[in-house]
Design an enzyme around this catalytic site. Structure first.
Site, mmCIF file in Angstrom:
data_model
loop_
_atom_site.group_PDB
_atom_site.id
_atom_site.type_symbol
_atom_site.label_atom_id
_atom_site.label_comp_id
_atom_site.label_asym_id
_atom_site.label_seq_id
_atom_site.Cartn_x
_atom_site.Cartn_y
_atom_site.Cartn_z
ATOM 1 N N GLU A 137 -3.192 8.860 7.915
ATOM 2 C CA GLU A 137 -1.763 8.554 7.902
ATOM 3 C C GLU A 137 -1.021 9.403 8.941
ATOM 4 O O GLU A 137 -0.079 8.952 9.580
ATOM 5 C CB GLU A 137 -1.214 8.816 6.486
ATOM 6 C CG GLU A 137 0.163 8.289 6.218
ATOM 7 C CD GLU A 137 0.260 6.760 6.013
ATOM 8 O OE1 GLU A 137 -0.673 6.163 5.456
ATOM 9 O OE2 GLU A 137 1.268 6.181 6.437
ATOM 10 N N CYS B 268 -11.092 2.586 0.336
ATOM 11 C CA CYS B 268 -9.693 2.968 0.572
ATOM 12 C C CYS B 268 -9.295 2.194 1.810
ATOM 13 O O CYS B 268 -10.043 2.183 2.803
ATOM 14 C CB CYS B 268 -9.570 4.466 0.818
ATOM 15 S SG CYS B 268 -7.915 4.958 1.387
ATOM 16 N N THR B 269 -8.152 1.526 1.738
ATOM 17 C CA THR B 269 -7.787 0.640 2.846
ATOM 18 C C THR B 269 -7.375 1.401 4.107
ATOM 19 O O THR B 269 -7.203 0.795 5.161
ATOM 20 C CB THR B 269 -6.668 -0.331 2.412
ATOM 21 O OG1 THR B 269 -5.588 0.433 1.858
ATOM 22 C CG2 THR B 269 -7.188 -1.310 1.377
ATOM 23 N N HIS B 270 -7.221 2.713 3.996
ATOM 24 C CA HIS B 270 -6.982 3.508 5.217
ATOM 25 C C HIS B 270 -8.272 3.654 6.044
ATOM 26 O O HIS B 270 -8.210 3.853 7.252
ATOM 27 C CB HIS B 270 -6.503 4.922 4.856
ATOM 28 C CG HIS B 270 -5.044 5.011 4.510
ATOM 29 N ND1 HIS B 270 -4.536 4.515 3.342
ATOM 30 C CD2 HIS B 270 -4.004 5.565 5.188
ATOM 31 C CE1 HIS B 270 -3.228 4.760 3.297
ATOM 32 N NE2 HIS B 270 -2.878 5.393 4.410
ATOM 33 N N CYS C 128 -4.483 -1.747 -1.649
ATOM 34 C CA CYS C 128 -4.717 -0.323 -1.885
ATOM 35 C C CYS C 128 -5.698 -0.210 -3.050
ATOM 36 O O CYS C 128 -5.466 -0.810 -4.108
ATOM 37 C CB CYS C 128 -3.378 0.321 -2.261
ATOM 38 S SG CYS C 128 -3.509 2.008 -2.849
ATOM 39 N N ASN C 129 -6.764 0.523 -2.846
ATOM 40 C CA ASN C 129 -7.751 0.682 -3.921
ATOM 41 C C ASN C 129 -7.197 1.503 -5.077
ATOM 42 O O ASN C 129 -7.476 1.215 -6.242
ATOM 43 C CB ASN C 129 -9.009 1.370 -3.388
ATOM 44 C CG ASN C 129 -9.885 0.430 -2.594
ATOM 45 O OD1 ASN C 129 -10.844 -0.120 -3.106
ATOM 46 N ND2 ASN C 129 -9.541 0.217 -1.331
ATOM 47 N N GLY D 46 -3.577 8.441 -3.925
ATOM 48 C CA GLY D 46 -4.871 8.841 -4.467
ATOM 49 C C GLY D 46 -4.862 10.085 -5.333
ATOM 50 O O GLY D 46 -5.754 10.299 -6.144
ATOM 51 N N ASP E 175 0.880 -1.173 0.000
ATOM 52 C CA ASP E 175 0.000 0.000 0.000
ATOM 53 C C ASP E 175 0.915 1.220 0.000
ATOM 54 O O ASP E 175 2.128 1.102 0.157
ATOM 55 C CB ASP E 175 -0.892 -0.019 1.257
ATOM 56 C CG ASP E 175 -1.804 1.210 1.354
ATOM 57 O OD1 ASP E 175 -2.413 1.579 0.334
ATOM 58 O OD2 ASP E 175 -1.883 1.824 2.432
ATOM 59 N N SER E 176 0.298 2.406 -0.118
ATOM 60 C CA SER E 176 1.101 3.629 -0.038
ATOM 61 C C SER E 176 1.619 3.870 1.386
ATOM 62 O O SER E 176 2.616 4.551 1.574
ATOM 63 C CB SER E 176 0.243 4.827 -0.452
ATOM 64 O OG SER E 176 -0.883 4.925 0.420
#
Ligand code: DGL
Length: 271
Positions: free
Chosen positions: A155, A187-189, A74-75, A44, A11-12
């Site tokens: 984040e 969004c995985t966040h 991550c989408n 994103g 992921d980011s």
């Protein structure tokens, strides 16, 4: 591909840890190699080409680690780079994205309903969820809204604060999401603010996050292919970041315990 090989996840930043955690819970004997591309977050707001370039470099790192599966946790990267990554990786590893298992879930459980979706600009602009639902001839009435400030906010560790309450209120009160029955956290966040989102809707809307369904899809694949790890006990996971950040280390420890050690692994020599 061998059963004792690790599972690569990227992921980011910390978002993919929500997926990694669900995988570690469901498949406790699998060794994970996690890559957080903290030098380039947020994904994103980046172009498709930039996300594709990052994803290919990360796949190289994970293939060097001999991963049997690469989970794009991550989408934004799943929408921009999944097809390309599959082509690039070919038979060396299975590539799994976070979108297909969720599309399947929504199509099955929310037919004929108005469903909202929030995600990054890249994910929402790509229209990937709508496209995949249409491909299945689904009757889900999907309404997507870009919420670009949420991932950087999470984040930076601003969940459960006045800032997050205000921002969540502001985004979720948008007309796009009026009278929805379910909301996809694309969004995985966002699972990290799931409770705040649930509170906003006072429990009247199903909040759907992809971590469980992705872990389930991975489990199914490994079982079908006889690729489940034969190991017993808890494996030592590996955490790589393209740039070290305190918030990444703190979040990793919340999910995986105090013993976690981060290794810095720049994607390009000059970083
Ligand atoms: N967690 C990621 C996603 O699912 C990326 C968020 C970002 O870096 O913008 O889209």
């Amino acid at each position: 591909m061998t059963p004792d090989a690790p599972i690569g996840i990227f992921d980011s930043g910390i978002g993919g840890l929500t997926v990694a955690h669900a995988i570690a819970t469901r498949l406790p004997h699998e060794r994970l190699v996690y890559f957080g591309d903290t030098a380039h977050l947020p994904y994103g707001d980046k172009s498709e080409a930039a996300i594709q370039a990052y994803s290919i470099r990360i796949a190289d790192v994970l293939l060097q680690k001999n991963c049997k599966v690469i989970v794009i946790a991550c989408n934004s990267a799943s929408s921009a780079a999944y097809e390309l990554l599959k082509e690039y990786v070919r038979h060396q590893a299975k590539v799994i994205n976070v979108i297909d298992p969720m599309v399947e879930y929504v199509a099955k459980h929310h037919a004929h309903q108005k469903v909202g979706l929030i995600g990054t600009k890249r994910t929402v602009l790509s229209n990937v969820y709508q496209r995949k639902l249409e491909e299945r001839h689904s009757t889900v009435d999907l309404h997507a809204l870009a919420t670009p400030l949420l991932a950087p906010m999470i984040e930076e560790g601003f969940s459960n604060s006045r800032i997050s309450h205000d921002l969540i209120d502001q985004y979720l009160s948008d007309d796009t999401l009026s009278e929805i029955r379910a909301l996809v956290l694309a969004c995985t966040h966002y699972p990290l603010i799931k409770q705040e989102v649930r509170d906003y809707f006072q429990g009247n809307v199903d909040i759907l996050d992809s971590s469980e369904v992705v872990a389930q899809a991975l489990d199914q694949y490994l079982t079908q292919q006889s690729l489940k790890s034969p190991a017993q006990g808890t494996p030592g996971h590996e955490f790589l970041v393209s740039d070290y950040t305190d918030s990444f280390e703190a979040s990793t420890k919340i999910f995986f315990g105090e013993h976690v050690h981060l290794t810095r692994h720049p994607l390009w020599a000059r970083e």
